[in-house]
Design an enzyme around this catalytic site. Structure first.
Site, PDB file in Angstrom:
ATOM      1  N   HIS A 109       0.825  -1.207   0.000  1.00  0.00           N
ATOM      2  CA  HIS A 109       0.000   0.000   0.000  1.00  0.00           C
ATOM      3  C   HIS A 109       0.864   1.264   0.000  1.00  0.00           C
ATOM      4  O   HIS A 109       0.373   2.351  -0.278  1.00  0.00           O
ATOM      5  CB  HIS A 109      -0.894  -0.017   1.248  1.00  0.00           C
ATOM      6  CG  HIS A 109      -2.253   0.576   1.080  1.00  0.00           C
ATOM      7  ND1 HIS A 109      -2.924   0.639  -0.137  1.00  0.00           N
ATOM      8  CD2 HIS A 109      -3.098   1.132   1.979  1.00  0.00           C
ATOM      9  CE1 HIS A 109      -4.108   1.197   0.050  1.00  0.00           C
ATOM     10  NE2 HIS A 109      -4.238   1.521   1.313  1.00  0.00           N
ATOM     11  N   ASN A 111      -6.486   7.058   4.190  1.00  0.00           N
ATOM     12  CA  ASN A 111      -7.910   7.385   4.076  1.00  0.00           C
ATOM     13  C   ASN A 111      -8.209   8.877   4.090  1.00  0.00           C
ATOM     14  O   ASN A 111      -9.327   9.278   3.782  1.00  0.00           O
ATOM     15  CB  ASN A 111      -8.710   6.706   5.193  1.00  0.00           C
ATOM     16  CG  ASN A 111      -8.647   5.203   5.103  1.00  0.00           C
ATOM     17  OD1 ASN A 111      -8.063   4.640   4.185  1.00  0.00           O
ATOM     18  ND2 ASN A 111      -9.254   4.540   6.055  1.00  0.00           N
ATOM     19  N   ASP A 164      -0.770   2.202  -5.350  1.00  0.00           N
ATOM     20  CA  ASP A 164      -0.868   0.770  -5.583  1.00  0.00           C
ATOM     21  C   ASP A 164      -2.198   0.428  -6.250  1.00  0.00           C
ATOM     22  O   ASP A 164      -3.223   1.003  -5.942  1.00  0.00           O
ATOM     23  CB  ASP A 164      -0.744   0.017  -4.261  1.00  0.00           C
ATOM     24  CG  ASP A 164      -1.795   0.444  -3.234  1.00  0.00           C
ATOM     25  OD1 ASP A 164      -1.788   1.638  -2.846  1.00  0.00           O
ATOM     26  OD2 ASP A 164      -2.628  -0.388  -2.836  1.00  0.00           O
ATOM     27  N   ASN A 222      -9.069   3.507  -0.893  1.00  0.00           N
ATOM     28  CA  ASN A 222      -9.474   4.564   0.039  1.00  0.00           C
ATOM     29  C   ASN A 222      -8.694   5.861  -0.139  1.00  0.00           C
ATOM     30  O   ASN A 222      -9.234   6.941   0.075  1.00  0.00           O
ATOM     31  CB  ASN A 222      -9.378   4.078   1.482  1.00  0.00           C
ATOM     32  CG  ASN A 222     -10.435   3.041   1.788  1.00  0.00           C
ATOM     33  OD1 ASN A 222     -11.515   3.041   1.193  1.00  0.00           O
ATOM     34  ND2 ASN A 222     -10.133   2.146   2.707  1.00  0.00           N
TER      35      ASN A 222
END
Length: 189
Positions: free
Chosen positions: A19, A66, A91, A112
């Site tokens: 991520h 987020n 990613d 997100n």
């Protein structure tokens, strides 16, 4: 002036997560193109440099994935930039590992960080999607995305990040097609 954003989560415990490949790309671009040390600003870390003839601001939001859009919005407002001036490195589950695709606009596709970006700045930004592959079943996605790269993936990852940085001049010039083709050629050789 362009704002290039690497998405990731701050903190050493996340450093090698799939991520965080956007953070990794930003770091390698900064190193290869001799950007100055990052400054803490806009709820993240920013570096101001040049790639070719273009002034590039590299931003790594420190807000966690987020809430990435808040940091990007603050930088855009300060520098009076518009959404098309923004490029985001992140990613992508739907691409095979180490594959890179560039596109402009679109939805969040469950990401997100991208959802937060769209919420705060709109969707018409350029995306450099870095493939991490899908683990095969939706129940394994979170562990895969938030898992570290495997030892066997490290050499291809280093090659990929180096190639992205080496070909970044094409991105800076707005030639996404040449960036993708030269990146693919570099990774074949």
């Amino acid at each position: 002036m362009q704002l290039w954003v690497g998405l990731g989560n701050p903190g050493p415990q996340y450093a090698m997560h799939r991520h965080n490949v956007g953070f990794m790309a930003a770091d390698v671009i900064a190193n290869v193109h001799d950007f100055p040390a990052p400054a803490k600003k806009f709820q993240g870390w920013i570096q101001d440099g040049r790639i070719g003839s273009q002034r590039i601001l590299l931003l790594k939001p420190g807000t966690f994935m987020n809430e990435s859009g808040r940091s990007v919005r603050a930088a855009m407002d300060f520098y009076k930039l518009d959404t098309p001036d923004v490029t985001v490195f992140y990613d992508e589950l739907d691409l095979v590992p180490m594959q890179v695709k560039v596109k402009r606009g679109g939805g969040a596709a469950g990401h997100n960080g991208i959802r937060s970006m769209i919420q705060h700045i709109g969707e018409d930004f350029r995306r450099v999607r870095i493939g991490i592959g899908h683990p095969g079943h939706k129940d394994r996605v979170t562990g895969h995305v938030l898992g570290n790269y495997h030892k066997s993936e490290m050499e291809p990852l280093i090659d990929l990040l180096g190639a992205i940085a080496a070909e970044a001049t094409w991105l800076a010039e707005g030639n996404d097609v040449r960036f993708q083709s030269d990146l693919a050629l570099r990774l074949q050789g």
